[in-house]
Design a protein around this motif. Structure first.
Motif: not given
Length: 310
Positions: A268-279, A253-266
């Motif tokens: 580099n890091m964003l694909p990794k966070i999205l993969a973590a959430i999916e898993y 949930e925190e990861a999703k909030r930080l995505i909305q804030e644009g904290q992760f590079g499109e």
């Protein structure tokens, strides 16, 4: 003792960018992977292939330019070639490192196909740059062949789609070898993208993001852990700024909030966070650790990286 079933996703730092760099890099990578095996991790390994598949694509294109009788290799074939030669280097180096430590364990590479949706939106707006820089004349030739091209500062480059993975075709074989206690290297470079047409699999002119397939592979295997080894020790807030701060732990949930804030590079890091959430949405009791290859030994001692849980 029950083994900890872990999917390890290797980034560019683990492989280098050229054949010579890769031969050196995988020896270091093999030591880190062997540390995990020795500590009781049951590994399934996937890896990036950006520089490798671009090198192969460039070589095959240049071969066609010099020898007109040769047919240019489609992206799916270049992806298969990269899977084979990267897997070959990893499995040989890891097998050698394990034997040095008195561990006799099979290490296998599976040439892996991954189905994609022919109507995935990325096919209509491709963005993934591959291959060499081209002149305007060469770019026009690619456009006339129906390929997409983008202009960059150093010239023109071909771009291809990066569709989302649907199914890992060889997942049953991967699971069988993993359950038998073998180290498996699979889905390299995101897998070979294929489109299912009735009972026939046809290669797609695309690439699949390596992080996306790492999340899918971890979900399908019901892995206990997804370990993403990248170029940074942690996921950071305000990355690259004066107030950059490492994140020790977060939930999805925190990861999703930080995505909305644009904290992760499109890219580099964003694909990794999205993969973590999916898993984690598929395996709620799982755990994701994102850190650098150099910190692998600290991961074993639970002293490194950003930990993400449900």
């Amino acid at each position: 003792m029950s083994k900890k079933k872990t999917v390890v996703a290797l980034g560019h730092d683990a492989l280098g960018s050229t054949i010579v760099e890769q031969q050196g890099a995988v020896k270091k990578t093999a030591k880190a992977l062997a540390d995990l095996v020795e500590a009781g991790y049951q590994l399934t390994i996937t890896h990036s292939n950006g520089p490798q598949v671009s090198m192969i694509h460039k070589a095959m294109t240049e071969l066609r330019r010099i020898y007109i009788d040769y047919t240019p290799a489609p992206m799916c074939v270049c992806s298969a070639m990269s899977q084979g030669y990267v897997g070959y280097d990893i499995q040989n180096s890891l097998k050698s490192e394990l034997l040095k430590r008195g561990i006799s364990k099979p290490v296998s590479t599976i040439l892996t196909q991954v189905t994609v949706d022919p109507y995935d939106e990325s096919f209509y707006e491709p963005k993934k740059a591959i291959g060499r820089y081209m002149s305007k004349d060469d770019a026009d030739i690619e456009i006339n062949k129906g390929n997409y091209v983008i202009k960059e500062a150093d010239g023109y480059r071909r771009i291809v789609a990066a569709p989302k993975p649907i199914d890992i075709v060889e997942i049953a074989a991967i699971k069988t070898l993993s359950d038998a206690g073998q180290v498996v290297i699979a889905c390299g470079g995101g897998g070979i993208p294929v489109i299912e047409q009735q009972h026939i699999l046809k290669g797609a002119s695309a690439v699949i993001e390596k992080d996306s397939i790492a999340g899918k592979l971890s979900s399908d295997l019901k892995a206990d852990e997804l370990l993403i080894l990248t170029s940074v020790d942690y996921v950071y807030l305000n990355y690259g700024k004066d107030n950059q701060t490492p994140i020790d732990a977060m939930d999805i949930e925190e990861a999703k909030r930080l995505i909305q804030e644009g904290q992760f590079g499109e890219t580099n890091m964003l694909p990794k966070i999205l993969a973590a959430i999916e898993y984690l949405e598929q395996v709620p009791n799982g755990k994701v650790v994102i850190t650098s290859l150099d910190k692998t030994a600290d991961v074993i001692n639970k002293k490194a990286g950003t930990v993400i849980t449900k």
